[in-house]
Design an enzyme around this catalytic site. Sequence first.
Site, PDB file in Angstrom:
ATOM      1  N   TYR A  60       0.707  -0.732  -0.026  1.00 28.15           N
ATOM      2  CA  TYR A  60      -0.093   0.236  -0.503  1.00 28.15           C
ATOM      3  C   TYR A  60       1.371   1.575  -0.215  1.00 28.15           C
ATOM      4  O   TYR A  60       1.989   1.609   0.827  1.00 28.15           O
ATOM      5  CB  TYR A  60      -0.807  -0.072   1.631  1.00 28.15           C
ATOM      6  N   HIS A  98      -8.848   8.909   0.275  1.00 25.21           N
ATOM      7  CA  HIS A  98      -8.104   9.292   1.141  1.00 25.21           C
ATOM      8  C   HIS A  98      -9.164   9.752   2.328  1.00 25.21           C
ATOM      9  O   HIS A  98      -8.821   8.780   3.317  1.00 25.21           O
ATOM     10  CB  HIS A  98      -6.776  10.047   0.785  1.00 25.21           C
TER      11      HIS A  98
END
Length: 257
Positions: free
Chosen positions: A30, A88
């Site tokens: 990630y 996000h």
Amino acid sequence: MPRLGFGVYQNYTTTESVREALLVGYRLAYRNEAHVGAAWKGSDLPRGEVFLTTKCINKTHGYESTLKGVNASLERFGIEYIDLFLIHDPMSGCDRRLQTYKALQDAQRAGKIRSIGVSNYGVHHLEEIRAAGYTMPSVNQIEVCHLHPFCQQKAIVSYCSAHSIVVQAYCPILRGKMDHPVILELAERYHKEAAQILLRWSLQKGFVPLPKSATPERIRSNIQLYDFSLDDDAMTRLNALDKGKEGALSWNPVDHP
């Protein structure tokens, strides 16, 4: 998606760390796109065996900017598709959040991303996606120390479970602050490290934890979670540590309008 991932945010030895993580068995990586891409290309693993995830931050939200961001991420990774692309946080407001989500759906139709997810979304943020008629996200990543025994986000987790949304737990080991007596006692009982107790708790709750480390020994130990399980008493004691929102260790945008 693998049940255990490897986080690399603000890890300045990312290429070496991801290379070690892939070597010992991690298959989900990630962020830090260029370094993660370089680490994968330096391995012998076929593309289909590595699950690569990235995200767009709120200052880049919007339809056109998101499409450009997807293309830029593909270029930095050096790959043809991204397995999971996340929004996000919800800080850009409803209109831009939905524009961003629509852009990701269009990128998905174009074959540039496989799955769409969100990060730090509360129930009302997820509801606006449903109300807009969009397909619900595959993942809600609850990050920055906001999904652990002291802050269990029960309402969000329950909603995600009801709508088949996978919950990822970023920073699931309390940024190293694991000196609570219950955690230490369980670590001694199971002959495991405190981090392993927290990660095992996360797995048994059905989450996908993303521990981060730049230390090879820690990278290896954080994946050694499948030779034991926490019994009902241990899970009950850890579950009882929940302090709700007061247990969050830093910013918590899930209540943002």
